[in-house]
Design an enzyme around this catalytic site. Structure first.
Site, mmCIF file in Angstrom:
data_model
loop_
_atom_site.group_PDB
_atom_site.id
_atom_site.type_symbol
_atom_site.label_atom_id
_atom_site.label_comp_id
_atom_site.label_asym_id
_atom_site.label_seq_id
_atom_site.Cartn_x
_atom_site.Cartn_y
_atom_site.Cartn_z
ATOM 1 N N ASP A 64 -9.665 2.293 3.146
ATOM 2 C CA ASP A 64 -8.933 3.199 2.269
ATOM 3 C C ASP A 64 -8.872 4.552 2.970
ATOM 4 O OD1 ASP A 64 -7.873 4.831 0.350
ATOM 5 O OD2 ASP A 64 -9.389 4.428 -1.177
ATOM 6 N N TYR A 158 6.760 12.656 2.024
ATOM 7 C CA TYR A 158 6.682 11.701 3.135
ATOM 8 C C TYR A 158 7.247 12.304 4.418
ATOM 9 C CZ TYR A 158 7.464 7.422 5.837
ATOM 10 O OH TYR A 158 7.472 6.462 6.823
ATOM 11 N N LYS A 162 5.198 13.087 7.906
ATOM 12 C CA LYS A 162 5.529 12.499 9.202
ATOM 13 C C LYS A 162 5.850 13.577 10.235
ATOM 14 C CE LYS A 162 4.802 8.236 8.227
ATOM 15 N NZ LYS A 162 3.673 7.516 8.879
#
Length: 251
Positions: A64, A158, A162
């Site tokens: 995790d 997101y 990135k």
């Protein structure tokens, strides 16, 4: 590149399905020794079992990335199982913010994405560093995204994560280079995997029409560049970003 990675000990995060599973499978078929972690335990165990039944070496380890202690445990188990680590693929990531505008995005979602996609990749890299340095040919491949190159809308957390992975790749390459460890990033385009099944059809069509190579992107398109960056052929390549998206976004 047949057998170019034979015997290479590689740890893959997020390896239970999607691109991660493609990397695990490709490495195993190259006769690398593979350990991979994921929160998807059933899928991970099933993949490892199928690869072993086919005569390959693959080991699933619970992971995790939101939990620093889980990262440490995964690396320790990988070292114990493989006898060391020569390569790391930081692939695991979550999206969570898909379809929401910057105004709709919540701090909780932002933090969850950053904790896994950025902090998780950083902590995993640091945890693996002593073992990568000891191998004498250590390589890290970070899986970024071409969304950070063209600024995909309604995907802010997101995309930002990135972009951070790309910047982090360059900084880590500088820091780790003195220990003979390379650090590079791959920026795939929208790839046909389980995780992109939710993506609206118009976004898939937008990618398809915008590529120089006008076809769907599949996991095998990304495997080759990743395997190259893990191989001895790329020992003098570090701090680089390689977009792999059929020419949709060009670096």
């Amino acid at each position: 590149m047949r057998d170019a990675l034979k015997g290479r000990r590689v740890l893959v995060t997020g390896g239970a399905r999607g691109l991660g599973a493609a990397f695990v499978t490709a490495l195993a078929k190259q006769r690398a020794r593979v350990a991979f972690g994921d929160v998807l335990h059933a899928e991970g165990e099933a993949l490892a079992r199928s690869l072993r039944e086919a005569g390959h070496e693959a080991h699933f380890i619970a992971l995790d990335l939101a939990d620093p202690s889980s990262i440490e445990a995964c690396v320790a188990a990988s070292v114990q199982t493989l006898g060391g680590i020569d390569g790391l693929i930081n692939n695991a990531a979550i999206t969570n913010s898909g379809g929401k505008s910057a105004e709709e995005l919540t701090p909780a979602t932002w933090d969850a994405v950053m904790n896994v996609n950025v902090r998780g990749a950083w902590l995993m890299s640091v945890a693996c560093l002593p073992h990568l340095a000891e191998s004498g040919r250590g390589s890290i491949v970070n899986i970024a995204s071409d969304t950070a190159l063209w600024g995909a809308p309604k995907l802010l957390a997101y995309v930002a994560s990135k972009g951070a992975v790309i910047a982090m790749t360059r900084s880590l390459a500088r820091e780790f280079g003195g220990r003979n460890v390379t650090v590079n990033a791959i920026a795939p385009g929208l790839t046909e995997v389980e995780a992109t099944a939710y993506v609206p059809a118009e976004r898939h069509e937008y990618y398809l029409k915008g590529r120089a190579l006008m076809r769907a992107q599949v996991p095998d398109d990304v495997n080759g560049p990743v395997l190259f960056l893990l191989s001895d052929a790329a020992r003098f390549v570090t701090g680089q970003l390689l977009p792999v998206n059929g020419g949709f976004a060009m670096n």
